[in-house]
Motif scaffolding. Structure first.
Motif, mmCIF file in Angstrom:
data_model
loop_
_atom_site.group_PDB
_atom_site.id
_atom_site.type_symbol
_atom_site.label_atom_id
_atom_site.label_comp_id
_atom_site.label_asym_id
_atom_site.label_seq_id
_atom_site.Cartn_x
_atom_site.Cartn_y
_atom_site.Cartn_z
ATOM 1 N N PRO A 35 4.974 0.368 -10.519
ATOM 2 C CA PRO A 35 3.931 0.176 -11.528
ATOM 3 C C PRO A 35 2.671 -0.490 -10.989
ATOM 4 O O PRO A 35 1.579 -0.256 -11.516
ATOM 5 C CB PRO A 35 4.621 -0.698 -12.580
ATOM 6 N N ASP A 36 2.799 -1.331 -9.932
ATOM 7 C CA ASP A 36 1.622 -1.998 -9.376
ATOM 8 C C ASP A 36 0.902 -1.156 -8.325
ATOM 9 O O ASP A 36 -0.040 -1.632 -7.690
ATOM 10 C CB ASP A 36 1.999 -3.358 -8.787
ATOM 11 N N GLY A 37 1.329 0.107 -8.125
ATOM 12 C CA GLY A 37 0.655 0.987 -7.197
ATOM 13 C C GLY A 37 1.077 0.858 -5.756
ATOM 14 O O GLY A 37 0.501 1.508 -4.882
ATOM 15 N N GLN A 38 2.091 0.024 -5.478
ATOM 16 C CA GLN A 38 2.668 -0.047 -4.141
ATOM 17 C C GLN A 38 3.776 1.006 -4.015
ATOM 18 O O GLN A 38 4.330 1.470 -5.010
ATOM 19 C CB GLN A 38 3.246 -1.441 -3.887
ATOM 20 N N PHE A 39 4.119 1.366 -2.781
ATOM 21 C CA PHE A 39 5.220 2.289 -2.565
ATOM 22 C C PHE A 39 6.532 1.669 -3.049
ATOM 23 O O PHE A 39 6.733 0.450 -2.947
ATOM 24 C CB PHE A 39 5.346 2.642 -1.086
ATOM 25 N N ALA A 40 7.430 2.518 -3.554
ATOM 26 C CA ALA A 40 8.741 2.028 -3.994
ATOM 27 C C ALA A 40 9.516 1.416 -2.837
ATOM 28 O O ALA A 40 10.404 0.582 -3.050
ATOM 29 C CB ALA A 40 9.540 3.164 -4.626
#
Length: 225
Positions: A35-40
């Motif tokens: 959700p914060d735009g970082q990779f899983a």
């Protein structure tokens, strides 16, 4: 700084608007993101809720996808770029100049700026066969969260502000502890007992104890910029 020829290895496509010169990066399709735009895969893959996948649609008339914030995360909203005015300037596999940061030496804004100018001239004069369209860097020093440290390290923050930042697959805090505390090997438990001696060490430990998770990041800087 050290400048080595290489290839762009991150899943982002880069476009520049002909009139304004603005640059936007779009994520390739099927990137699994938090959700914060970082990779899983960031931070050991601990976040497993709210994951989403990027989608990139390319036609002769337009390119539609999720943009990358210059502060290092992918945005969930969708934008459409008209290919009549937006031209692709970098994609995965393209030749680039990779930037490496030695462990010792000054990295003030003036010194770093001069190094980039010298690198452009050096490659164009002596290695014209190597494209100098863009510089790229992947480093723990490109973590925008340095802005949140107390005190924020001035030269590091000035350095990362010059780049268009983007997230990196598998980003974690390994290099933060390796480079600031010289902790290698089984480094994860060692920082808990490490004695902070410098301002950066103290600020980093305080940030983590308050719940922060440092992580490395990637970046692009175009030669004409």
């Amino acid at each position: 700084l050290e400048f080595l020829p290489g290839a762009y290895g991150h899943p982002f496509r880069w476009f520049r608007e002909a009139g304004s010169g603005q640059v936007i990066a779009l994520a390739e399709s099927d990137l699994l993101l938090r959700p914060d735009g970082q990779f899983a895969s960031a931070d050991g893959g601990r976040v497993r809720e709210g994951l989403w996948k990027s989608q990139l649609v390319v036609t002769p008339e337009a390119v539609t996808g999720q943009p990358v914030s210059p502060w290092g995360h992918v945005l969930s909203q969708t934008v459409t770029l008209d290919t009549a005015t937006w031209h692709e300037v970098l994609r995965p596999g393209d030749p680039v100049i990779t930037v490496h940061i030695p462990s010792k030496g000054r990295m003030g804004p003036e010194e770093c700026g001069a190094a980039f100018v010298q690198a452009v001239a050096l490659y164009r004069d002596h290695f014209p066969e190597i494209a100098t369209r863009a510089f790229t860097c992947h480093s723990w020093l490109l973590d925008p969260q340095f802005e949140q440290l107390d005190p924020a390290p001035g030269n590091i923050c000035a350095f990362l502000r010059e780049w268009y930042l983007h997230p990196a697959e598998g980003a974690d805090d390994r290099q933060h502890w390796q480079r600031t505390f010289d902790l290698f090997g089984d480094w994860q438990p060692k920082w808990l007992t490490a004695e902070p001696k410098t301002g950066l060490q103290r600020a980093l430990v305080s940030f983590v104890k308050a719940g922060g998770r440092p992580r490395s990041g990637g970046s692009v800087l175009f030669a004409e910029d």
